[in-house]
Motif scaffolding. Structure first.
Motif, PDB file in Angstrom:
ATOM      1  N   TYR A   1     -11.368 -28.186  -7.592  1.00 45.15           N
ATOM      2  CA  TYR A   1     -10.710 -29.044  -6.598  1.00 45.15           C
ATOM      3  C   TYR A   1      -9.268 -29.292  -7.014  1.00 45.15           C
ATOM      4  CZ  TYR A   1     -11.195 -33.084  -9.763  1.00 45.15           C
ATOM      5  OH  TYR A   1     -11.115 -33.945 -10.825  1.00 45.15           O
ATOM      6  N   VAL A   2      -8.438 -29.532  -6.011  1.00 42.94           N
ATOM      7  CA  VAL A   2      -7.043 -29.927  -6.220  1.00 42.94           C
ATOM      8  C   VAL A   2      -6.820 -31.191  -5.404  1.00 42.94           C
ATOM      9  CG1 VAL A   2      -4.623 -29.248  -6.134  1.00 42.94           C
ATOM     10  CG2 VAL A   2      -6.400 -27.492  -6.439  1.00 42.94           C
ATOM     11  N   GLU A   3      -6.397 -32.266  -6.042  1.00 48.17           N
ATOM     12  CA  GLU A   3      -6.211 -33.543  -5.360  1.00 48.17           C
ATOM     13  C   GLU A   3      -4.732 -33.846  -5.145  1.00 48.17           C
ATOM     14  OE1 GLU A   3      -7.601 -36.821  -7.846  1.00 48.17           O
ATOM     15  OE2 GLU A   3      -7.174 -35.653  -9.650  1.00 48.17           O
ATOM     16  N   ASN A   4      -4.464 -34.850  -4.327  1.00 53.35           N
ATOM     17  CA  ASN A   4      -3.086 -35.302  -4.044  1.00 53.35           C
ATOM     18  C   ASN A   4      -2.204 -34.176  -3.506  1.00 53.35           C
ATOM     19  OD1 ASN A   4      -3.191 -38.091  -4.776  1.00 53.35           O
ATOM     20  ND2 ASN A   4      -3.299 -37.470  -6.931  1.00 53.35           N
ATOM     21  N   VAL A   5      -2.734 -33.397  -2.586  1.00 55.45           N
ATOM     22  CA  VAL A   5      -1.965 -32.274  -2.025  1.00 55.45           C
ATOM     23  C   VAL A   5      -1.273 -32.734  -0.736  1.00 55.45           C
ATOM     24  CG1 VAL A   5      -2.076 -29.937  -1.082  1.00 55.45           C
ATOM     25  CG2 VAL A   5      -3.578 -30.603  -2.981  1.00 55.45           C
ATOM     26  N   PRO A   6       0.057 -32.693  -0.681  1.00 55.18           N
ATOM     27  CA  PRO A   6       0.777 -33.111   0.530  1.00 55.18           C
ATOM     28  C   PRO A   6       0.449 -32.200   1.711  1.00 55.18           C
ATOM     29  CG  PRO A   6       2.263 -32.958  -1.362  1.00 55.18           C
ATOM     30  CD  PRO A   6       0.985 -32.306  -1.763  1.00 55.18           C
ATOM     31  N   GLU A   7       0.492 -32.774   2.913  1.00 55.70           N
ATOM     32  CA  GLU A   7       0.216 -32.001   4.123  1.00 55.70           C
ATOM     33  C   GLU A   7       1.498 -31.271   4.527  1.00 55.70           C
ATOM     34  OE1 GLU A   7      -3.183 -34.506   6.430  1.00 55.70           O
ATOM     35  OE2 GLU A   7      -1.192 -35.403   6.423  1.00 55.70           O
ATOM     36  N   GLY A   8       1.595 -30.010   4.149  1.00 51.69           N
ATOM     37  CA  GLY A   8       2.793 -29.243   4.456  1.00 51.69           C
ATOM     38  C   GLY A   8       2.801 -27.941   3.693  1.00 51.69           C
TER      39      GLY A   8
ATOM     40  N   PRO B   1     -21.121 -17.083 -11.206  1.00 49.86           N
ATOM     41  CA  PRO B   1     -21.297 -18.164 -10.220  1.00 49.86           C
ATOM     42  C   PRO B   1     -20.495 -17.918  -8.948  1.00 49.86           C
ATOM     43  CG  PRO B   1     -19.875 -18.879 -12.015  1.00 49.86           C
ATOM     44  CD  PRO B   1     -20.427 -17.547 -12.423  1.00 49.86           C
ATOM     45  N   PHE B   2     -20.998 -18.444  -7.871  1.00 46.18           N
ATOM     46  CA  PHE B   2     -20.350 -18.391  -6.568  1.00 46.18           C
ATOM     47  C   PHE B   2     -19.293 -19.495  -6.550  1.00 46.18           C
ATOM     48  CE2 PHE B   2     -20.000 -19.295  -2.045  1.00 46.18           C
ATOM     49  CZ  PHE B   2     -20.091 -18.038  -1.453  1.00 46.18           C
ATOM     50  N   LYS B   3     -18.033 -19.113  -6.357  1.00 51.20           N
ATOM     51  CA  LYS B   3     -16.935 -20.072  -6.478  1.00 51.20           C
ATOM     52  C   LYS B   3     -16.610 -20.751  -5.146  1.00 51.20           C
ATOM     53  CE  LYS B   3     -14.609 -17.868 -10.400  1.00 51.20           C
ATOM     54  NZ  LYS B   3     -13.317 -17.287 -10.879  1.00 51.20           N
ATOM     55  N   VAL B   4     -16.444 -22.077  -5.224  1.00 55.04           N
ATOM     56  CA  VAL B   4     -16.124 -22.879  -4.036  1.00 55.04           C
ATOM     57  C   VAL B   4     -14.961 -23.805  -4.364  1.00 55.04           C
ATOM     58  CG1 VAL B   4     -16.992 -24.496  -2.304  1.00 55.04           C
ATOM     59  CG2 VAL B   4     -18.563 -22.842  -3.365  1.00 55.04           C
ATOM     60  N   GLY B   5     -13.939 -23.814  -3.516  1.00 51.13           N
ATOM     61  CA  GLY B   5     -12.756 -24.647  -3.746  1.00 51.13           C
ATOM     62  C   GLY B   5     -12.621 -25.779  -2.739  1.00 51.13           C
ATOM     63  N   PHE B   6     -12.007 -26.873  -3.181  1.00 44.71           N
ATOM     64  CA  PHE B   6     -11.779 -28.046  -2.323  1.00 44.71           C
ATOM     65  C   PHE B   6     -10.325 -28.488  -2.451  1.00 44.71           C
ATOM     66  CE2 PHE B   6     -16.256 -28.014  -3.147  1.00 44.71           C
ATOM     67  CZ  PHE B   6     -16.870 -28.593  -2.048  1.00 44.71           C
TER      68      PHE B   6
ATOM     69  N   VAL C   1      -1.325 -24.146  -2.457  1.00 48.50           N
ATOM     70  CA  VAL C   1      -2.561 -24.536  -3.133  1.00 48.50           C
ATOM     71  C   VAL C   1      -3.753 -23.759  -2.569  1.00 48.50           C
ATOM     72  CG1 VAL C   1      -4.194 -26.433  -3.478  1.00 48.50           C
ATOM     73  CG2 VAL C   1      -1.749 -26.827  -3.782  1.00 48.50           C
ATOM     74  N   ILE C   2      -3.841 -23.664  -1.256  1.00 52.74           N
ATOM     75  CA  ILE C   2      -4.959 -22.965  -0.612  1.00 52.74           C
ATOM     76  C   ILE C   2      -4.938 -21.485  -0.980  1.00 52.74           C
ATOM     77  CG2 ILE C   2      -6.000 -22.338   1.599  1.00 52.74           C
ATOM     78  CD1 ILE C   2      -4.658 -24.967   2.707  1.00 52.74           C
TER      79      ILE C   2
END
Length: 362
Positions: free
Chosen positions: A70-77, A31-36, A83-84
């Motif tokens: 997907y990864v949720e609740n990721v702080p902006e910093g 499968p073609f993997k896509v992350g969020f 995570v990315i």
């Protein structure tokens, strides 16, 4: 002896070729993997929730051809960068980073993984493998401003704002533009909460404004807390990002809904086809990326009818909320009569227009 040796060699070669073909087939079917990456929880019923709905639409559209993470609740910093990068290392070919504060971490990781395609929401940094996208939420906010102008009894409108970035500032201004046109006596009061998702803070802000006479609340935060507070106190509210009518059946005037499905699906298809080109994509009512599903029972039929006319005029291009003349708070004309603001100008908006009460935090 020689013949049997040749036969064995041929058999071994055939087996090896068979294994190679099998491995190639498996690899081709992988499968073609896509992350969020989400700034809030997928259960926020707002921005992150709607992005996750687009992830689910992506899976439904492509079936087994695509695998999402997907990864949720990721702080902006700094944590966002980790995570990315991990999503890139996991083999994701496309990564959507869905909040303004993810911009610099995304740009840094994109440089390190040139074969991965990155899409960043609401930012302005782009490279060959990094594109940006934004929804024209201001179109929906203008409609909400019109409805608020007609429904308010106290002439006091409240706005719960997250962070002082252009995306939020232009939406506040869009509301004020509608108030200026349809109810110049109405006041727009802005409360900054410095969070995208904090139900407690959002509820406190809503209650504080209602204590001061506000009877219609709009928001640029992601929980339904303001809608729930308005419902408890017999006031009105506008939903953010998703349809929040179920959280305040009587309070709900309308919701400004983001639908990212079309953009997500088409972007992934472009990458699969080798057709992706980095750009700054803006999608609004015309593209069905900004929607107003319905109006609440507190909205008079005539008001709802005119709101639909405004929506139709935005869709067919005959009306743009940010068309001059537009003045800033000092009365200086910032947009001349008849001129439409460009995406570049809207993306850099850093001032309140005439009529907004208060100042923008530094």
């Amino acid at each position: 002896m020689r013949n049997s040796g040749i036969k064995a060699w041929v058999a071994g070669l055939a087996a090896a070729l068979g294994m190679l073909l099998t491995a190639t087939a498996v690899q081709a079917e992988a499968p073609f993997k896509v992350g969020f990456v989400y700034v809030g929880p997928i259960g926020d019923h707002g921005w992150s929730y709607q992005h996750d709905q687009s992830r689910l639409a992506l899976e439904k559209h492509f079936g087994d051809k695509v695998k999402t993470t997907y990864v949720e609740n990721v702080p902006e910093g700094a944590d966002a960068e980790r995570v990315i990068r991990n999503l890139a290392k996991m083999g994701n070919k496309v990564i959507f980073t869905t909040s303004f504060g993810f911009m610099n971490p995304t740009a840094k990781v994109a440089k390190q993984f040139p074969k991965v395609t990155f899409l960043h929401a609401t930012g302005y940094k782009r490279t060959k493998n990094l594109g940006t996208y934004v929804s024209k939420t201001y179109e929906g906010r203008y409609v909400a401003g019109y409805v608020a102008a007609k429904v308010t009894k106290s002439n006091k409108i409240g706005y719960i704002a997250s962070f002082p970035i252009p995306e939020v500032i232009r939406d506040i201004n869009a509301v004020q533009l509608a108030l200026n046109k349809y109810n110049p006596e109405a006041e727009l009061k802005v409360v900054w909460v410095n969070t995208w998702f904090d139900p407690g803070k959002e509820a406190d802000a809503a209650n504080a404004m209602m204590d001061q006479g506000v009877d219609v609340i709009l928001q640029h935060t992601d929980s339904p807390a303001a809608m729930q507070a308005a419902e408890r106190r017999g006031k009105y509210a506008v939903g953010q990002a998703s349809d929040m009518s179920s959280f305040g059946p009587k309070a709900h005037l309308m919701s400004v809904v983001d639908d990212w499905s079309w953009f997500t699906i088409h972007t992934v298809q472009d990458v699969m086809d080798g057709q992706f080109k980095s750009r700054d994509f803006w999608g609004g009512m015309k593209e069905d990326m900004i929607q107003v599903p319905d109006f609440g029972p507190a909205v008079p039929e005539a008001v709802a009818a005119h709101a639909k006319e405004i929506i139709a005029s935005i869709i067919d291009g005959s009306f743009n909320p940010f068309t001059g003349p537009i003045k800033d708070q000092s009365g200086k004309i910032t947009v001349p009569d008849g001129k439409e603001m460009s995406h570049e100008e809207l993306a850099a908006m850093n001032y309140y227009i005439e009529g907004v009460d208060g100042t923008i935090p530094k």
